[in-house]
Design a protein around this motif. Structure first.
Motif, PDB file in Angstrom:
ATOM      1  N   MET A   1     -61.755  35.638-131.354  1.00 36.18           N
ATOM      2  CA  MET A   1     -62.833  36.061-131.702  1.00 36.18           C
ATOM      3  C   MET A   1     -63.262  37.436-131.786  1.00 36.18           C
ATOM      4  N   LYS A   2     -62.257  38.274-132.040  1.00 32.53           N
ATOM      5  CA  LYS A   2     -63.373  39.910-132.649  1.00 32.53           C
ATOM      6  C   LYS A   2     -63.165  39.897-133.863  1.00 32.53           C
ATOM      7  N   GLU A   3     -62.647  39.434-135.106  1.00 32.50           N
ATOM      8  CA  GLU A   3     -62.596  39.183-136.339  1.00 32.50           C
ATOM      9  C   GLU A   3     -63.888  37.944-136.628  1.00 32.50           C
ATOM     10  N   GLN A   4     -65.075  39.440-137.091  1.00 31.69           N
ATOM     11  CA  GLN A   4     -66.103  38.246-137.859  1.00 31.69           C
ATOM     12  C   GLN A   4     -66.653  38.786-139.085  1.00 31.69           C
ATOM     13  N   THR A   5     -66.405  37.086-139.597  1.00 28.21           N
ATOM     14  CA  THR A   5     -66.909  37.546-141.100  1.00 28.21           C
ATOM     15  C   THR A   5     -68.490  37.429-140.983  1.00 28.21           C
ATOM     16  N   GLU A   6     -68.745  36.685-140.688  1.00 33.16           N
ATOM     17  CA  GLU A   6     -70.311  36.691-140.341  1.00 33.16           C
ATOM     18  C   GLU A   6     -71.015  36.735-139.430  1.00 33.16           C
ATOM     19  N   ASP A   7     -72.403  37.595-139.150  1.00 35.07           N
ATOM     20  CA  ASP A   7     -72.952  38.633-137.625  1.00 35.07           C
ATOM     21  C   ASP A   7     -73.566  36.531-137.846  1.00 35.07           C
ATOM     22  N   PHE A   8     -73.970  36.271-136.201  1.00 31.44           N
ATOM     23  CA  PHE A   8     -74.843  35.665-136.331  1.00 31.44           C
ATOM     24  C   PHE A   8     -75.776  36.065-135.609  1.00 31.44           C
ATOM     25  N   ASN A  58     -79.547  27.023-133.643  1.00 28.45           N
ATOM     26  CA  ASN A  58     -80.744  27.168-132.603  1.00 28.45           C
ATOM     27  C   ASN A  58     -79.924  27.166-131.613  1.00 28.45           C
ATOM     28  N   VAL A  59     -79.823  28.748-131.123  1.00 26.04           N
ATOM     29  CA  VAL A  59     -78.958  28.508-130.211  1.00 26.04           C
ATOM     30  C   VAL A  59     -79.722  29.858-129.271  1.00 26.04           C
ATOM     31  N   GLU A  60     -79.647  29.710-127.928  1.00 26.44           N
ATOM     32  CA  GLU A  60     -80.321  30.356-126.660  1.00 26.44           C
ATOM     33  C   GLU A  60     -79.795  30.379-125.506  1.00 26.44           C
ATOM     34  N   GLU A 108     -76.839  39.148-122.390  1.00 25.56           N
ATOM     35  CA  GLU A 108     -77.422  40.727-123.177  1.00 25.56           C
ATOM     36  C   GLU A 108     -76.594  41.288-124.189  1.00 25.56           C
ATOM     37  N   ARG A 109     -75.299  40.373-123.563  1.00 29.41           N
ATOM     38  CA  ARG A 109     -73.967  41.264-124.441  1.00 29.41           C
ATOM     39  C   ARG A 109     -73.018  40.232-124.995  1.00 29.41           C
ATOM     40  N   ALA A 110     -73.727  39.252-125.159  1.00 29.90           N
ATOM     41  CA  ALA A 110     -73.123  37.928-125.241  1.00 29.90           C
ATOM     42  C   ALA A 110     -72.929  38.684-127.562  1.00 29.90           C
ATOM     43  N   GLU A 111     -71.293  37.647-127.968  1.00 30.52           N
ATOM     44  CA  GLU A 111     -71.469  37.861-128.982  1.00 30.52           C
ATOM     45  C   GLU A 111     -71.502  36.418-130.125  1.00 30.52           C
ATOM     46  N   ALA A 112     -71.569  36.358-130.636  1.00 34.34           N
ATOM     47  CA  ALA A 112     -71.522  35.104-131.715  1.00 34.34           C
ATOM     48  C   ALA A 112     -71.236  35.272-132.962  1.00 34.34           C
ATOM     49  N   ASN A 113     -70.427  34.380-133.942  1.00 38.93           N
ATOM     50  CA  ASN A 113     -69.980  34.417-135.304  1.00 38.93           C
ATOM     51  C   ASN A 113     -69.988  32.912-136.218  1.00 38.93           C
ATOM     52  N   PHE A 114     -70.367  33.067-136.557  1.00 41.24           N
ATOM     53  CA  PHE A 114     -70.305  31.330-137.494  1.00 41.24           C
ATOM     54  C   PHE A 114     -69.972  31.575-138.711  1.00 41.24           C
ATOM     55  N   LYS A 115     -68.555  31.212-138.894  1.00 42.78           N
ATOM     56  CA  LYS A 115     -67.618  31.056-140.051  1.00 42.78           C
ATOM     57  C   LYS A 115     -67.299  29.553-140.460  1.00 42.78           C
ATOM     58  N   ARG A 116     -66.936  28.672-140.984  1.00 40.84           N
ATOM     59  CA  ARG A 116     -65.993  27.687-141.769  1.00 40.84           C
ATOM     60  C   ARG A 116     -66.509  27.092-140.665  1.00 40.84           C
ATOM     61  N   LEU A 118     -67.404  26.632-137.629  1.00 45.54           N
ATOM     62  CA  LEU A 118     -66.933  27.093-136.473  1.00 45.54           C
ATOM     63  C   LEU A 118     -68.004  27.570-135.701  1.00 45.54           C
ATOM     64  N   LEU A 119     -68.875  27.711-134.813  1.00 43.32           N
ATOM     65  CA  LEU A 119     -69.738  29.197-133.789  1.00 43.32           C
ATOM     66  C   LEU A 119     -68.907  29.257-133.273  1.00 43.32           C
ATOM     67  N   GLU A 120     -68.651  30.124-133.151  1.00 45.89           N
ATOM     68  CA  GLU A 120     -67.867  31.309-131.631  1.00 45.89           C
ATOM     69  C   GLU A 120     -68.713  32.256-130.687  1.00 45.89           C
ATOM     70  N   ILE A 121     -69.065  31.866-129.385  1.00 48.19           N
ATOM     71  CA  ILE A 121     -69.931  32.483-128.784  1.00 48.19           C
ATOM     72  C   ILE A 121     -68.400  33.147-127.484  1.00 48.19           C
ATOM     73  N   SER A 122     -68.581  34.177-127.472  1.00 47.59           N
ATOM     74  CA  SER A 122     -68.195  35.058-126.462  1.00 47.59           C
ATOM     75  C   SER A 122     -69.549  35.536-125.243  1.00 47.59           C
ATOM     76  N   LEU A 123     -68.382  34.938-124.488  1.00 47.12           N
ATOM     77  CA  LEU A 123     -69.890  35.617-123.405  1.00 47.12           C
ATOM     78  C   LEU A 123     -69.193  36.663-121.665  1.00 47.12           C
TER      79      LEU A 123
END
Length: 129
Positions: A1-8, A58-60, A108-116, A118-123
């Motif tokens: 989850m650390k590698e993020q090619t495109e910020d989402f 849309n992600v909430e 508030e500290r959630a991170e997400a990326n979307f590539k190939r 796959l939507l990956e969300i880290s909470l």
């Protein structure tokens, strides 16, 4: 989850609805597959979204659940647009998922990326001791 090619951006897209009702009432409705993983410090959501454009997603997040809405598009090459389907397995259409969070997290500290596709969300988990 650390590698993020495109910020989402995990924010509400003003073009989407947070109720999901308009999407759920459509005939072409599908349910994307989601994996939920957990380690000592984070909860991870991995959602398969083939053919979804990031700007239509849309992600909430709330302290109790995660909400994902969008449209799975049919990926058809230009030369195939004139052809009729003989058989079709790939899902297409609107989707809406709302999933309860298994533990307290810091949204508030959630991170997400979307590539190939796959939507990956880290909470990050919140320690309540």
């Amino acid at each position: 989850m650390k590698e993020q090619t495109e910020d989402f951006n995990v924010q509400n897209n003003p073009l989407n609805y947070s109720t999901g009702i308009p999407t759920c009432n459509q005939q072409d409705y599908c349910t994307p597959q989601i994996d939920i993983l957990e380690d000592q410090s984070n909860v991870y959501y991995v959602c398969e979204l083939p053919g979804v454009e990031p700007e239509s997603l849309n992600v909430e997040l709330t302290t109790e659940s995660i909400f994902i809405q969008g449209e799975l598009g049919a990926v058809i090459e230009e030369n195939q647009k004139r052809a009729d389907f003989v058989y079709q397995e790939r899902a297409k259409g609107g989707f809406f998922r709302e999933i309860s969070l298994p533990v307290n997290v810091d949204v508030e500290r959630a991170e997400a990326n979307f590539k190939r596709g796959l939507l990956e969300i880290s909470l990050p988990k919140v320690n309540n001791y």
